[in-house]
Design a protein around this motif. Structure first.
Motif, short mmCIF file in Angstrom:
data_model
loop_
_atom_site.label_atom_id
_atom_site.label_comp_id
_atom_site.label_asym_id
_atom_site.label_seq_id
_atom_site.Cartn_x
_atom_site.Cartn_y
_atom_site.Cartn_z
N UNK A 1 32.88 21.34 35.66
CA UNK A 1 32.65 22.34 34.61
C UNK A 1 31.58 21.79 33.68
N UNK A 2 30.52 22.55 33.51
CA UNK A 2 29.44 22.11 32.63
C UNK A 2 28.75 23.33 32.06
N UNK A 3 28.40 23.28 30.79
CA UNK A 3 27.67 24.40 30.21
C UNK A 3 26.17 24.31 30.50
N UNK A 4 25.72 23.19 31.03
CA UNK A 4 24.34 22.98 31.44
C UNK A 4 23.33 23.16 30.31
N UNK A 5 23.77 22.94 29.08
CA UNK A 5 22.88 23.10 27.94
C UNK A 5 22.24 21.80 27.49
N UNK B 1 18.84 17.06 29.54
CA UNK B 1 18.61 16.43 30.85
C UNK B 1 19.85 16.55 31.72
N UNK B 2 20.48 17.71 31.78
CA UNK B 2 21.70 17.88 32.55
C UNK B 2 21.42 17.72 34.04
N UNK B 3 22.39 17.16 34.74
CA UNK B 3 22.26 16.98 36.19
C UNK B 3 23.42 17.64 36.94
N UNK B 4 24.40 18.15 36.19
CA UNK B 4 25.61 18.71 36.82
C UNK B 4 25.28 19.85 37.77
N UNK B 5 24.31 20.68 37.42
CA UNK B 5 23.99 21.83 38.26
C UNK B 5 23.50 21.40 39.64
N UNK C 1 37.83 13.61 34.57
CA UNK C 1 36.68 12.89 34.01
C UNK C 1 36.03 13.80 32.98
N UNK C 2 36.05 13.39 31.75
CA UNK C 2 35.44 14.18 30.67
C UNK C 2 34.07 13.62 30.37
N UNK C 3 33.07 14.36 30.72
CA UNK C 3 31.68 13.97 30.47
C UNK C 3 31.04 15.08 29.66
N UNK C 4 31.47 15.17 28.42
CA UNK C 4 30.95 16.24 27.59
C UNK C 4 30.97 15.79 26.14
N UNK C 5 30.16 16.42 25.36
CA UNK C 5 30.00 16.00 23.98
C UNK C 5 30.86 16.78 23.00
N UNK C 6 32.13 16.97 23.31
CA UNK C 6 32.98 17.72 22.38
C UNK C 6 33.25 16.94 21.11
N UNK C 7 33.08 15.63 21.19
CA UNK C 7 33.22 14.80 20.00
C UNK C 7 34.50 15.04 19.25
#
Length: 132
Positions: free
Chosen positions: A18-22, A25-29, A69-75
């Motif tokens: 799951x990634x918002x791709x915003x 330099x996102x690579x998830x897509x 695995x949480x790889x997001x900037x929810x801070x």
């Protein structure tokens, strides 16, 4: 039946990305293309969006998560996300977080985990986790 045969007839393994791709330099897509190249596309589901929005649609209490695995900037929202997903992670499973060195708020959450802080700060009931 052998243990391998029993394992193979169990619930299907999968990877939900799951990634918002915003991110700049996102690579998830690109994960879908990589999975296709490796012949693993049937194991991958890519969802472009917010991880919080997927809680109602892609998580189930009848299926457990071995590793999240949480790889997001929810801070500052890490505690809230942990509180929301903890019930889906099987006992002995892992909640792993990326960006704990570069994201100040995620780092603060991790420090609360390390200090065995109350659920109010971590989102996870005290005594139900260890930091590895």
């Amino acid at each position: 039946a052998s243990r391998l045969e029993e394992w193979d007839t169990g619930p299907a393994s999968s990877l939900l990305c799951i990634d918002n791709c915003e991110h700049q330099k996102e690579t998830a897509s690109g994960a879908v293309g990589v999975a296709r190249t490796l012949g693993l596309e049937s194991y991958l589901e890519f969802l472009r969006g917010d991880a919080f929005d997927a809680l109602d649609t892609h998580f189930s209490e009848t299926e457990s998560i071995d590793l999240l695995w949480c790889d997001f900037g929810v801070g500052s929202r890490m505690k809230d996300y942990a509180a929301s997903v903890w019930k889906y992670i099987r006992p002995g499973g892992f909640l792993c977080c990326h960006s704990t060195l570069t994201n100040r708020r995620t780092r603060e959450w991790l420090e609360s985990i390390r200090q065995q802080a109350d659920e109010e700060y971590t989102g996870i009931p005290a005594g139900e986790y260890v930091e590895v």
